[in-house]
Each structure stands twice: as structure tokens, then as C-alpha cells.
Design an enzyme around this catalytic site. Structure first.
Site, mmCIF file in Angstrom:
data_model
loop_
_atom_site.group_PDB
_atom_site.id
_atom_site.type_symbol
_atom_site.label_atom_id
_atom_site.label_comp_id
_atom_site.label_asym_id
_atom_site.label_seq_id
_atom_site.Cartn_x
_atom_site.Cartn_y
_atom_site.Cartn_z
ATOM 1 C CE LYS A 171 21.954 -12.674 6.733
ATOM 2 N NZ LYS A 171 21.577 -12.949 5.199
ATOM 3 N NE ARG A 184 1.905 -0.616 3.387
ATOM 4 C CZ ARG A 184 0.732 -1.087 3.926
ATOM 5 N NH1 ARG A 184 0.800 -1.923 5.106
ATOM 6 N NH2 ARG A 184 0.030 -0.862 3.380
ATOM 7 N NE ARG A 227 -6.285 -6.054 5.018
ATOM 8 C CZ ARG A 227 -7.304 -7.102 5.559
ATOM 9 N NH1 ARG A 227 -8.341 -6.515 4.905
ATOM 10 N NH2 ARG A 227 -7.784 -7.498 6.574
ATOM 11 C CB THR A 228 -1.787 -3.403 0.989
ATOM 12 O OG1 THR A 228 -2.660 -2.733 2.108
ATOM 13 C CG2 THR A 228 -1.263 -2.661 -0.334
ATOM 14 C CG HIS A 266 -1.945 3.119 1.620
ATOM 15 N ND1 HIS A 266 -1.633 2.581 0.321
ATOM 16 C CD2 HIS A 266 -2.264 2.203 2.742
ATOM 17 C CE1 HIS A 266 -1.950 2.287 0.958
ATOM 18 N NE2 HIS A 266 -2.206 0.969 1.899
#
Lengths: 306, 181
Positions: free
Chosen positions: A86, A108, A58-59, A136
Site C-alpha cells: 500500500k 532482508r 530457507r533463510t 549476507h
């Protein structure tokens, strides 16, 4: 007042005036979402990169939609499909993205301070979309916007945050934002879910849900992060639900015009009963709508300073 | 009220009022009445002018016509080159503009870039039957092929001069001045 920052990293660093500017800009941009053609050309030719090291639908979608409504081009980077598996470092990944002329990087990451660290090394604007248990900020801004939309003024409100405050960046950013704007903030949870020294952030601590609800204007529920239950925070989900689920009976203990918020996704029947989640008091879907406007506002403001 | 030293008066409150009355009549004459007509003011000055035109048209026609407010910031052509973002304000157009004759209202017509932005902004909201332009002042120096349908006053200016419209709502007295320095 003009916007001066290159990045949006925390709520803590924002002044009240900056928060107000973001909110009024978001208010102007909300109109775009109500049109038949939901697009304006303000960020034409700009590139926004969503760099998500933690799963999020959703974010990320909200940021993507916000960028697209402003006509920016959006690229989504997620670790499972990129070179991060990697062994590439965060900085190298970000520098590569920057070399593709990204104007805004939305990050994030599971490490607190990741966005701040990144912002020192790249020219692009960085928006913190959640860094570990730290902050946040866009969630807090959309929550503040939603409260203001429903209650007109933050000053003087009593707001209770319910649930795992200790492991919640949403709670932390909200406590900082709401106390800054003059609200009384209460937190209530089992002691294992309350961080030490939470009073220093300006929050009042309660352990009994019923006590914390008296005279409350806004109830902000946190998601019970079931993935953390291995950490022995709770004897059982059933016990938590019995003591901390927001039921219709408990809702009646707050003010009659109380609003109920939740950052999603909902655990129906655990922290919030279906009856409450679907009641007129719940503004959970307004939060989602407003999230897009608030993120549009940030991208608009940041792309001037870049 | 005394003028600031650097201010040269072009229109006083009465001049402004007469010009607006004439424009209201011209709009009604040009459109054969107020049927399917709507006014949209460009923030900020255009909004005050649109309100006054709407009031006059209401008095003449004995019916209300739709009135909207348009913020053109998101459509500016200099957003990607400016260092600071201009302040965003609300667009409030509480009616469907499709198939209406829209009279766009602004205070000063100069380069034409604001009007270009406003035309794009309006088109994103629907498909008007027609868009006309009413301005209080036309000061020349167009950089785009744009012309007003209704003009309060044509004023020759030099490019460096600054024409300012003052409104009762904000500055106590209506007037138009050239402000230097």
C-alpha cells in the site's frame, strides 16, 4: 571478550575476535539442536520480527527456528501480505514493528545498506539477512563455522568461490570473512560475472575453473541466478554448465579431502553435478544445520546489548 | 605459595582432598553403590570437582561411572535484566540421563539460583530417576528452597564476601579462600 554491538550489519565491520566469539557461542548452542527437546529459555519474552522484502524460504525459516529454539516469539512480515504494497516506507514499517516492542528485527531487502539505514532509526537490534548485492553476513558466518568444523583452522586454507561473484552478497561477505581470518581466497567465473576491483577485497582472480582448483581445500559454489540471465551475462546456460559445473572430474583436481559448499538452492546439472552434490565431499546440509546454530548465537549475543 | 593480601584461607589442598574422599564415600553409601549413578558437574568449578569425585568412585568401586558437564548460562534467571550476555560454554552430557540417579556437583552453594537453573537444564535433557546435590562449600544465604545432600564444608559468610575455589588445573594449587576487595 564481551559483545558490544546493537546490530549485526556486515562482516566488514566485525573484528576477528567478534567473529571468534560468534563461532564459539554457536558451537555451544549446537548441542541444543541435538536434543529431544530442542528448546532453551534464554530469550523467553523477547520478540523477533522477520522482515523480508525479498522472497526467501530457507533463510527466513532458519532465523525462525533459531528464535524459537531460544524461546523467543517470532513474527514473519513479508511485503506481499502487508501494508508495504500500500506504499508504506521501510522506516514506517519498521517503526510500527518496533512499537510492538520487537527486540530484534531481521531484515532482508533488495537495497544495499537497507539494514544499516534502519539500524540508525530503531532501538531494536537489526540483523542483516541480505541487503542487495552488498552483504549476507549470517551466511558467511555459517560458512566459516562449517569450514572450521571440518578443517579445524581457517588460517592457511585455500578456498575458491565459483560463479556469479558480481551479483552475490554471499560471495562478498565470504571473501571479507575468509581473508580476514587468514585464508587465501580465489574467485573464478566468466569475466562478466566478476566485479571490477575484486582483487581489492583480497581475492585472486581466475577465469579457468581447472586452473583455480589446484591445491584447493574448500570449493564454494554459487547458485547461477537464472533470473538474471536476461542481463546478457552468459551466452547460454549450457555453455556455463560446460565450463563451470563442478563435476566429479573437476573435483579430482582439488585436494583429496576438499569439501564442497553451496548456499542453496541447488541447480543440479548447472553449477553442480548431482554426483558431486550427493558425494561425501559435499557439506551442503551441514551448512543448513549450522545456520540455525549461528543465528541462535547472534540472537543470544544481541539480546544482551539491546 | 603466598596468599594475596585480601585473601583468607578456608581450606588447603589436603582439606579439599579429604572432603572429596568423604563425599565420594557418602555418595556411594547413600546410593548403595554406583549402580545407575552419574555425575554432572556445573561449569566451571563443578566440572573439576565432578572429575575428582568420579576418579575416587572409580577407585572404590572398580568401575567407571558416567560423567557430564553442564553449562547453565541459557537457564539463568537474570538474562533479561543483565546488560551484557554471559559467555556461553558447552554442555556435554554424553549419556542419556533418563532413569539415572544424577549427582549434580558444584563448588559453592550460595543463593541457590545456579542450582535452580541446573535443575531446569537437566530436566530438559531427560527424566532422571533422582537428582542429588554435592557441593564443596555451603556458604548460606539461600534465596530459594534448595539444600545440598553432600557438603564438603559449611562456612558462615557475610553476603558481601566472595568465596573462591581455586583449582590445580587453573591456578597451580588447590585451595578455598574468602577474597575481599
Amino acid at each position: 571478550m564481551g559483545w558490544k554491538r546493537k546490530d549485526l550489519l556486515t562482516i566488514a565491520e566485525l573484528s576477528i575476535e567478534e567473529i571468534e566469539l560468534i563461532l564459539t557461542t554457536a558451537e555451544s548452542l549446537k548441542e541444543v539442536g541435538g536434543r529431544d527437546i530442542k528448546k532453551v529459555p534464554a530469550l523467553r519474552g523477547k520478540t523477533v520480527v522477520n522482515l523480508f522484502f525479498e522472497p526467501s524460504t530457507r533463510t527466513r525459516t532458519s532465523f525462525e527456528l533459531a528464535a524459537k529454539r531460544l524461546s523467543a516469539d517470532v513474527i514473519n512480515f513479508s511485503p506481499s501480505t502487508s501494508s508495504v504494497v500500500k506504499g508504506e516506507t521501510l522506516l514506517d514499517t519498521a517503526r510500527n514493528i518496533e512499537s510492538m516492542q520487537a527486540d530484534i528485527i531481521v531484515l532482508r531487502h533488495s537495497s544495499p545498506g537497507a539494514a544499516e539505514h534502519l539500524s540508525r532509526f530503531v532501538q531494536s537490534s537489526v540483523i542483516n539477512a541480505g541487503d542487495g548485492w552488498h552483504e549476507h553476513p549470517t551466511q558467511a558466518l555459517l560458512d566459516v563455522y562449517t569450514i572450521k568444523e571440518k578443517k579445524k583452522e581457517i588460517q592457511g586454507l585455500t578456498i575458491v568461490i565459483v560463479g556469479d561473484v558480481a551479483h552475490s552478497r554471499v560471495a562478498r561477505s565470504n571473501i571479507v570473512a575468509l581473508t580476514k581470518l587468514g585464508a587465501e581466497v580465489r574467485v573464478v567465473a566468466p569475466p562478466t560475472m566478476l566485479p571490477l576491483y575484486v582483487e581489492r577485497l583480497g581475492a585472486k582472480v581466475y577465469y579457468q575453473f581447472e586452473d583455480a582448483l589446484n591445491g584447493v581445500d574448500v570449493i564454494m559454489m554459487l547458485r547461477l541466478q537464472r533470473e538474471r540471465l536476461g542481463q546478457a551475462l552468459l551466452p547460454s546456460i549450457r555453455e556455463y554448465a560446460k565450463l563451470f559445473c563442478l563435476t566429479s572430474e573437476r573435483l579430482r583436481l582439488a585436494k583429496p579431502d576438499t569439501i564442497v559448499m553451496h548456499p542453496g538452492p541447488l541447480n543440479r546439472g548447472i553449477e553442480i553435478s548431482p554426483a558431486v552434490a550427493d558425494s561425501p565431499a559435499a557439506v551442503i546440509l551441514d551448512q543448513v544445520t549450522n545456520g540455525v546454530s549461528v543465528r541462535m548465537a547472534l540472537m543470544y549475543l544481541l539480546s544482551g546489548a539491546a | 605459595m603466598g596468599l594475596a593480601q585480601s585473601e583468607r584461607l578456608l581450606m588447603d589442598a589436603q582439606d579439599m582432598s579429604r572432603a572429596l574422599s568423604r563425599i565420594s564415600h557418602e555418595i556411594l553409601e547413600g546410593n548403595k553403590g554406583s549402580q545407575d549413578l552419574a555425575l554432572v558437574g556445573i561449569r566451571t568449578g563443578g566440572v573439576y570437582l565432578a572429575q575428582r569425585l568420579a576418579m575416587r568412585i572409580q577407585q572404590i568401586e572398580q568401575r567407571d561411572i558416567p560423567l557430564g558437564e553442564l553449562d547453565i548460562t541459557l537457564y539463568r534467571d537474570d538474562l533479561s535484566i543483565r546488560k551484557d550476555q554471559p559467555e556461553l560454554r558447552k554442555t556435554t552430557i554424553p549419556f542419556n540421563i533418563s532413569d539415572l540417579k544424577i549427582v549434580l556437583v558444584d563448588d559453592v552453594l550460595f543463593t541457590g539460583r545456579t542450582i535452580r537453573a541446573a535443575l531446569d537444564g537437566l530436566m530438559d535433557l531427560g527424566r532422571p530417576a533422582e537428582i542429588q546435590l554435592a557441593v564443596l562449600i555451603d556458604r548460606g544465604h539461600r534465596q530459594l528452597p534448595i539444600r545440598a545432600n553432600y557438603v564438603g564444608k559449611n562456612i558462615p559468610t557475610s553476603r558481601e564476601e566472595n568465596v573462591q575455589v581455586f583449582f590445580e588445573e587453573l591456578e597451580q594449587v588447590d585451595r578455598v579462600s574468602i577474597v575481599t576487595g
